[in-house]
Design a protein around this motif. Structure first.
Motif, PDB file in Angstrom:
ATOM      1  N   GLY A  37       0.821  -1.207   0.000  1.00 16.37           N
ATOM      2  CA  GLY A  37       0.000   0.000   0.000  1.00 16.37           C
ATOM      3  C   GLY A  37       0.854   1.255   0.000  1.00 16.37           C
ATOM      4  N   LEU A  38       1.947   1.195   0.785  1.00 19.45           N
ATOM      5  CA  LEU A  38       2.805   2.381   0.880  1.00 19.45           C
ATOM      6  C   LEU A  38       3.435   2.713  -0.478  1.00 19.45           C
ATOM      7  N   ILE A  39       3.982   1.686  -1.131  1.00 20.10           N
ATOM      8  CA  ILE A  39       4.640   1.945  -2.425  1.00 20.10           C
ATOM      9  C   ILE A  39       3.632   2.551  -3.403  1.00 20.10           C
ATOM     10  N   ALA A  40       2.455   1.944  -3.502  1.00 23.46           N
ATOM     11  CA  ALA A  40       1.454   2.429  -4.455  1.00 23.46           C
ATOM     12  C   ALA A  40       1.014   3.850  -4.097  1.00 23.46           C
ATOM     13  N   ALA A  41       0.765   4.068  -2.812  1.00 26.74           N
ATOM     14  CA  ALA A  41       0.248   5.379  -2.401  1.00 26.74           C
ATOM     15  C   ALA A  41       1.283   6.473  -2.628  1.00 26.74           C
ATOM     16  N   VAL A  42       2.538   6.175  -2.324  1.00 26.17           N
ATOM     17  CA  VAL A  42       3.585   7.182  -2.519  1.00 26.17           C
ATOM     18  C   VAL A  42       3.750   7.488  -4.009  1.00 26.17           C
ATOM     19  N   ALA A  43       3.785   6.457  -4.836  1.00 27.12           N
ATOM     20  CA  ALA A  43       3.954   6.680  -6.276  1.00 27.12           C
ATOM     21  C   ALA A  43       2.802   7.508  -6.831  1.00 27.12           C
ATOM     22  N   VAL A  44       1.592   7.141  -6.450  1.00 25.60           N
ATOM     23  CA  VAL A  44       0.411   7.838  -6.987  1.00 25.60           C
ATOM     24  C   VAL A  44       0.343   9.275  -6.492  1.00 25.60           C
ATOM     25  N   SER A  45       0.567   9.478  -5.192  1.00 24.45           N
ATOM     26  CA  SER A  45       0.385  10.842  -4.692  1.00 24.45           C
ATOM     27  C   SER A  45       1.495  11.760  -5.200  1.00 24.45           C
ATOM     28  N   ALA A  46       2.697  11.212  -5.415  1.00 19.96           N
ATOM     29  CA  ALA A  46       3.766  12.056  -5.945  1.00 19.96           C
ATOM     30  C   ALA A  46       3.454  12.489  -7.382  1.00 19.96           C
ATOM     31  N   ILE A  47       3.069  11.546  -8.231  1.00 19.82           N
ATOM     32  CA  ILE A  47       2.808  11.910  -9.631  1.00 19.82           C
ATOM     33  C   ILE A  47       1.546  12.782  -9.724  1.00 19.82           C
ATOM     34  N   ALA A  48       0.578  12.520  -8.834  1.00 17.09           N
ATOM     35  CA  ALA A  48      -0.645  13.332  -8.855  1.00 17.09           C
ATOM     36  C   ALA A  48      -0.329  14.793  -8.558  1.00 17.09           C
ATOM     37  N   LEU A 103      -5.819  14.228  -4.118  1.00 21.16           N
ATOM     38  CA  LEU A 103      -4.405  13.947  -4.397  1.00 21.16           C
ATOM     39  C   LEU A 103      -3.874  14.883  -5.475  1.00 21.16           C
ATOM     40  N   LEU A 104      -4.751  15.225  -6.429  1.00 24.05           N
ATOM     41  CA  LEU A 104      -4.318  16.111  -7.517  1.00 24.05           C
ATOM     42  C   LEU A 104      -4.078  17.522  -7.009  1.00 24.05           C
ATOM     43  N   ILE A 105      -5.011  18.019  -6.215  1.00 26.10           N
ATOM     44  CA  ILE A 105      -4.924  19.465  -5.961  1.00 26.10           C
ATOM     45  C   ILE A 105      -4.354  19.845  -4.605  1.00 26.10           C
ATOM     46  N   THR A 106      -4.584  19.037  -3.561  1.00 27.22           N
ATOM     47  CA  THR A 106      -4.177  19.516  -2.232  1.00 27.22           C
ATOM     48  C   THR A 106      -2.652  19.630  -2.074  1.00 27.22           C
ATOM     49  N   PRO A 107      -1.870  18.571  -2.379  1.00 24.97           N
ATOM     50  CA  PRO A 107      -0.404  18.746  -2.249  1.00 24.97           C
ATOM     51  C   PRO A 107       0.145  19.818  -3.190  1.00 24.97           C
ATOM     52  N   ALA A 108      -0.405  19.917  -4.403  1.00 19.98           N
ATOM     53  CA  ALA A 108       0.081  20.930  -5.344  1.00 19.98           C
ATOM     54  C   ALA A 108      -0.234  22.335  -4.824  1.00 19.98           C
ATOM     55  N   LEU A 146      -3.034  12.876 -19.696  1.00 24.88           N
ATOM     56  CA  LEU A 146      -2.193  12.570 -18.538  1.00 24.88           C
ATOM     57  C   LEU A 146      -2.977  12.730 -17.235  1.00 24.88           C
ATOM     58  N   ILE A 147      -3.831  13.765 -17.181  1.00 26.13           N
ATOM     59  CA  ILE A 147      -4.668  13.934 -15.986  1.00 26.13           C
ATOM     60  C   ILE A 147      -5.595  12.729 -15.843  1.00 26.13           C
ATOM     61  N   GLY A 148      -6.164  12.292 -16.988  1.00 24.30           N
ATOM     62  CA  GLY A 148      -7.066  11.136 -16.960  1.00 24.30           C
ATOM     63  C   GLY A 148      -6.374   9.891 -16.426  1.00 24.30           C
ATOM     64  N   VAL A 149      -5.186   9.593 -16.946  1.00 25.39           N
ATOM     65  CA  VAL A 149      -4.479   8.391 -16.510  1.00 25.39           C
ATOM     66  C   VAL A 149      -4.076   8.509 -15.041  1.00 25.39           C
ATOM     67  N   THR A 150      -3.647   9.706 -14.656  1.00 25.71           N
ATOM     68  CA  THR A 150      -3.238   9.899 -13.258  1.00 25.71           C
ATOM     69  C   THR A 150      -4.401   9.641 -12.302  1.00 25.71           C
ATOM     70  N   THR A 151      -5.585  10.155 -12.651  1.00 22.54           N
ATOM     71  CA  THR A 151      -6.707   9.939 -11.744  1.00 22.54           C
ATOM     72  C   THR A 151      -7.063   8.457 -11.666  1.00 22.54           C
ATOM     73  N   VAL A 152      -6.941   7.749 -12.797  1.00 22.44           N
ATOM     74  CA  VAL A 152      -7.312   6.334 -12.764  1.00 22.44           C
ATOM     75  C   VAL A 152      -6.349   5.523 -11.905  1.00 22.44           C
ATOM     76  N   ILE A 153      -5.043   5.824 -11.988  1.00 26.55           N
ATOM     77  CA  ILE A 153      -4.151   5.060 -11.114  1.00 26.55           C
ATOM     78  C   ILE A 153      -4.325   5.483  -9.656  1.00 26.55           C
TER      79      ILE A 153
END
Ligand SMILES: Nc1ncnc2c1ncn2[C@@H]1O[C@H](COP(=O)(O)OP(=O)(O)OP(=O)(O)O)[C@@H](O)[C@H]1O
Ligand SMILES: [Mg+2]
Lengths: 264, 287
Positions: free
Chosen positions: B20-31, B207-212, B187-194
């Protein structure tokens, strides 16, 4: 003499930087340009004047290929169709730009280099130097690392001009670069235009500053959907033609060899 | 001290927590990287719309027995492109086009699912996220997709930046503006799906907007904004999973709320732009 021989060597097509023939364009069926025809010689500083909504911005956008004309065509350095981007520089009327974007002034000016970089290529040291030099020409060098939104309106306008300079284009289309500038900045910018003209560049400048066109420009195009007149400012800045363009009474004052335009 | 190390290390002795950690970190970073463009262009609504729209594709894939994420990704990218197309062609505003299409696609998903009798909890994991139930295959798919998106952003940074900043000038410079705009939407579409696996349809926009947005308060230029956003996103996932583990709460909610917490910290304390910082420099009223 030297100047003439370079003109000759450029060849017949190059003598004219810009030609428009029978240009019609508009939005949603409403014409903004009607049968616009004119030409500008290479190495000329030309003013594009006309009231609000007369089609100045539209004309520049058509020349750039950003807006498709209904009829007619434009030729940039003799070639019609899609203009060679590296030979065309442009400064939009600044309202179209997003000033809140987190980019520095230098970042924005560097964008002027992008048309010369291919895809996947990054700006090099040389590009940065050219961008810094362009900023120096508009006296913004010490603000290079500021965010673009932190500049004043006139400084932002000058940054856009610097970006057009960084393009190192042969034909510069500048949409109201002078408005909002203080007297010194305006004077500096005109001096810069004259310097560019000496280098053999051609400039087409949309502006509302008629006195400035009368004093410093080689060429004027009076536009009000169609071309009311084009030629040397001393020839076309007559009360009759100006009033036909602006559809109101303007006052022409000639003092020694300068012409001033005021409201009647 | 040993207890504290145990406290920190304990969650990661479990394999599903590590996955879960690996997936969550990868997704939230790219998001956060993609999200930087989303918030700068005022497209937060699209970040909410695309995951919803992907539900239509997930439902179709579910019925056909195909890969659910692939179905979702196709639906999200198609919707993104259609949104771009409609708002470019007709004089319909961007957010109107988004509103029409995403609700349409979401409704199509519900329609299809409502005909199914074997209504599996599988589909619920898309709605609410299921980061701790993720398989190694999904972890690697997610990580590779994130890496590919990052690579594309790095390669085409110049074009994406110019087109996002000043589309008409970019067009005048001969850049392929339409391609760059559609590419960014895709790219936004693919990012949201992952991001669906991690936090689910409802929360992925966070994930898309809060960290950014947090990073925007802390930085002055776009590259640092994307980098700081990625770090804030990754940190939110990390801290959020601790909270989920020890407080026994939903990991997706914990991740999102941690990110929200970071945002408010930055909002209050960010140098120069934080609320408290600005207060300090308000000159005292003359008596
Ligand atoms: N995007 C647009 N959509 C519809 N009509 C437009 C658009 N842009 C300009 N027009 C119309 O086209 C005409 C010419 O506009 P244009 O912007 O070319 O004028 P301008 O001479 O540049 O004016 P200004 O001095 O105010 O900059 C105007 O009547 C305007 O209403
Ligand atoms: Mg205009």
């Amino acid at each position: 003499m030297v100047k003439e021989s370079t003109t000759l060597r450029r060849g017949a097509g190059e003598a004219l930087a810009l030609e428009a023939r029978g240009l019609w364009a508009g939005y949603d069926g409403q014409p903004a340009l009607e049968d616009v025809t004119f030409s500008i010689e290479t190495g000329c500083l030309a003013g594009l004047v006309g009231p609000n909504g007369s089609g100045k911005s539209t004309l520049l956008r058509v020349i750039l290929g950003l807006h498709r004309p209904w009829r007619g065509d434009t030729r940039v350095f003799g070639s019609s169709g899609r203009p060679d981007r590296r030979r065309l520089g442009y400064t939009p009327q600044s309202e179209q730009v997003d000033w809140s974007f987190p980019v520095t002034v230098l970042d924005v000016v560097l964008m002027g280099r992008y048309s010369r970089l291919g895809p996947l290529r990054r700006p090099t040291k040389v590009d940065r130097e050219i961008a810094r030099h362009a900023l120096e020409s508009v006296r913004l060098a010490d603000l290079a690392d500021r965010r673009i939104g932190e500049l004043s309106g006139g400084q932002q306008r000058r940054a856009l001009v610097a970006r057009a300079l960084a393009q190192e284009a042969d034909l510069l289309l500048l949409d109201e670069p002078l408005s909002g500038l203080d007297a010194t900045a305006q004077h500096d910018l005109i001096a810069l235009f004259e310097g560019l003209r000496q280098e053999g560049k051609t400039l087409l400048v949309a502006t509302h500053d008629l006195s400035c066109v009368a004093a410093d420009f080689d060429h004027a195009i009076l536009l009000n959907r169609n071309v009311v007149a084009f030629g040397r400012p001393s020839d076309v800045f007559t009360e009759e033609l100006l009033n036909a363009t602006f559809q109101r009474h303007l006052l022409l004052v000639r003092l020694q060899d300068r012409t001033y335009v005021g409201h009647g | 001290m040993a207890e504290f190390i145990d406290f920190l290390g304990d969650p990661w002795t479990l394999e599903f927590m590590r996955r879960g950690l690996i997936a969550a970190v990868a997704v939230s970073a790219i998001a956060a990287v993609i999200g930087s463009f989303v918030i700068l262009k005022g497209m937060a609504f699209i970040g909410d719309a695309l995951p919803h729209a992907s539900f239509g594709g997930i439902a179709v894939a579910f019925v056909l027995g195909g890969n659910l994420y692939l179905g979702g990704a196709i639906a999200a990218v198609l919707t993104a492109i259609l949104i771009g197309f409609i708002s470019r062609r007709a004089s319909i505003k961007y957010d109107t086009a988004i509103g029409i299409l995403f609700v349409g696609a979401f409704a199509a998903g519900i329609l299809i699912i409502s005909r199914q009798t074997n209504y599996t909890p599988d589909l619920f994991s898309f709605v609410f996220g299921n980061v701790l139930g993720i398989s190694w295959t999904d972890v690697w798919t997610t990580t590779i997709a994130a890496a590919v998106i990052l690579l594309l952003v790095v390669l085409f940074y110049k074009e994406i930046l110019f087109v996002a900043y000043d589309p008409s000038m970019a067009a005048a410079s001969g850049l392929p503006v339409a391609a760059a705009q559609y590419g960014l939407l895709a790219l936004i579409g693919v990012t949201t799906v992952i991001g669906l696996q991690t936090v689910g349809i409802v929360l992925v926009v966070a994930l898309l907007i809060t960290p950014a947005a947090t990073a925007q308060l802390l930085t002055r230029r776009l590259p640092p904004m994307m980098a700081v956003g990625a770090v804030v996103g990754a940190l939110s996932s990390f801290v959020g999973l601790y909270i989920a583990y020890y407080a026994n709460v939903s990991p997706s909610a914990a991740i999102v709320l941690t990110a929200t917490g970071f945002f408010f910290l930055a909002f209050l304390f960010a140098p120069r732009r934080g609320l408290l910082w600005q207060r300090r420099f308000v000159p005292a009223k003359p008596a």
